[in-house]
Scaffold this active site. Structure first.
Site, PDB file in Angstrom:
ATOM      1  CB  ALA A 113      -0.558   0.122   1.460  1.00  0.00           C
ATOM      2  CE  LYS A 114       5.447   4.563  -0.318  1.00  0.00           C
ATOM      3  NZ  LYS A 114       6.272   3.954   0.442  1.00  0.00           N
ATOM      4  N   GLY A 115       0.148   5.877   1.196  1.00  0.00           N
ATOM      5  CA  GLY A 115      -0.201   6.821   1.295  1.00  0.00           C
ATOM      6  C   GLY A 115       0.086   8.037   0.781  1.00  0.00           C
ATOM      7  CG  ASP A 154       7.096   7.437   1.597  1.00  0.00           C
ATOM      8  OD1 ASP A 154       7.297   6.572   1.781  1.00  0.00           O
ATOM      9  OD2 ASP A 154       7.606   8.502   1.324  1.00  0.00           O
TER      10      ASP A 154
END
Ligand code: NAD
Length: 424
Positions: A113-115, A154
């Site tokens: 996933a990435k946000g 991140d």
């Protein structure tokens, strides 16, 4: 099954485009049928939220937040939350897929996933950032969860933001749930060994690569580009294992010492010199570009993406490249590097030590128990060595580079899981 292509990424040397082109090659070699291929390149979920917050001057600003879950077929999805003005949906999609392959290659039970939130945290006060983190978390309350989707730091975020996320999520559930996020401060359940984990994984990958190439670490030379979290720990741990690190660099310049740089001293100097290497004693300043072209046994690019491209790949003069950074080699440069007989331990394998210890953080939180640093290191070293072994074996079996082999290992695992679980 039909699939609508995401908007193509315009820049052909773009690292995400590079990732997709390697994904395609590996899928073809594996003989993946079109349907599975299309499933794997489509994110499972894409969420865009609007985040209004009160700024310190009393005005209300609306930010845009994203979370893309590429796959949760292997387990809860895992991926960082980026705070940056460049955040957009296409980037999130690509980075989320990248996380799926990274988790699969080291065989940890997570999807990708990435946000992100499109904002400039450098221009915001801590109070504004806290309000933004909290409203983002509330908006994602049905997405996040220790068994669903686990955020992490991140670009532009760190332990402070993770603590706020964990607190907001916990408040909403009426109990402390620290396993919903990794990269937390130690006191909130962060893991020992996480800070150095990525550099440590780079060291393990380097030694594994040297063993295959029959390079004795005590006779080996190495250069490390980037002297931040990944580069400095990789350099330090390699030096501790006998490797002579003859050059290091950061954005302020590059330093060379043919006898080997004292990395502990270099880290001390950097930390007392506003975080930069410029002016490091006992070293000769050299052109930062040149560091990539030095005749050494190992090159560790641990700074940023796209530093080895078609424009300079021909000049690389090393036996082994271990990619500490994400996407340091463009896809177009792969064939040049391969034709020169240089072995590359690719990013999705070499820098997966970080996500491995994030997984350990989640495991410890769920156990309600803390592991010692020794246990964390021992277990992450074992996972990294085993992943290297699997990828090296696949490279031999399919007669491909380790990069394509890493994608083969990862895609095969995810594709097989889809097939067994079925449900289409
Ligand atoms: P960091 O910000 O701590 O350090 C980056 C370093 O690279 C700094 O020393 C900076 O000066 C240097 N740098 C930047 N541009 C440069 C250039 N053009 N030439 C030379 N040096 C340059 O970042 P980090 O956490 O060490 O991450 C480095 C890379 O590793 C990134 O690609 C990141 O995505 C990747 N990565 C990091 C982790 C992690 O756990 N930190 C995990 C996986 C991948």
């Amino acid at each position: 099954m039909s699939y609508i292509e995401p908007a193509p990424i315009k820049d052909r040397e773009n690292p995400f485009e590079s990732m997709m082109s390697r994904f395609k090659i590996a899928s073809q070699i594996l003989g993946l049928d079109d349907e599975v291929y299309n499933v794997l390149k489509t994110p499972a979920k894409q969420v865009i939220v609007s985040l209004p917050i009160t700024m310190d001057d009393g005005s209300i600003n609306v930010f845009e937040g994203y979370r893309v879950i590429h796959s949760n077929i292997l387990g809860p999805s895992k991926g960082g939350v980026r705070f940056d003005l460049g955040v957009n949906l296409d980037e999130m999609k690509a980075l989320a897929a990248w996380m799926t392959w990274k988790c699969a290659v080291v065989d940890i039970p997570f999807g990708g996933a990435k946000g992100g939130i499109c904002c400039d945290p450098k221009e915001m006060s801590p109070g504004e950032i806290e309000r933004l983190v909290r409203i983002y978390t509330l908006n994602m309350i049905d997405i996040f969860g220790p068994d669903r989707d686990i955020p992490a730091p991140d670009m532009g975020s760190g332990p402070r933001e993770m603590a706020w996320m964990m607190d907001e999520y916990s408040r909403a559930h009426g109990m402390t749930i620290n396993s919903m996020v990794t990269g937390k401060p130690l006191v909130l359940g962060g893991s020992l060994g996480r800070v150095e984990a990525t550099g440590r994984g780079v060291m393990v990958s380097t030694l594994s690569g040297m063993e295959k190439l029959k390079i004795n670490p005590y006779n080996a030379t190495c250069v490390v580009q980037g002297f931040g979290n990944v580069g400095s720990y990789a350099a330090l741990l390699l030096e501790e294992r006998g490797v002579k690190v003859v050059a290091i660099s950061d954005f302020s310049g590059a330093c060379y010492n043919a006898e080997g740089i004292n990395i502990k001293e270099a880290i001390r100097y950097r930390d007392q010199n506003e975080g930069i290497l410029s002016g490091l004693p006992d070293c000769e300043p050299i052109d930062p570009e040149e560091i990539l072209f030095m005749e050494v046994d190992v090159l560790v690019p641990a700074a940023t993406e796209d530093v080895i491209t078609v424009k300079n790949a021909d000049k690389i003069n090393t036996k082994l490249i271990v990619e500490g950074a994400n996407g340091p080699t463009s896809a177009k440069a792969d064939s040049i590097i391969n034709n020169k007989g240089i072995v590359v331990v690719p990013d999705i394998l070499a820098n997966a030590g970080g996500v491995t210890v994030s997984y350990f953080e989640w495991v410890q939180n769920r156990l309600g128990y803390k592991w010692t640093r020794e246990r964390v290191n021992r277990r992450s070293d074992r996972i990294m060595k085993e992943a290297f072994r699997r990828v090296f074996k696949a490279a031999k079996e399919y007669s491909v580079s380790m990069r394509i082999a890493a994608y083969i290992v990862a895609i095969d695992k995810v594709a097989q899981t889809y097939k067994f679980r079925g449900g289409f």
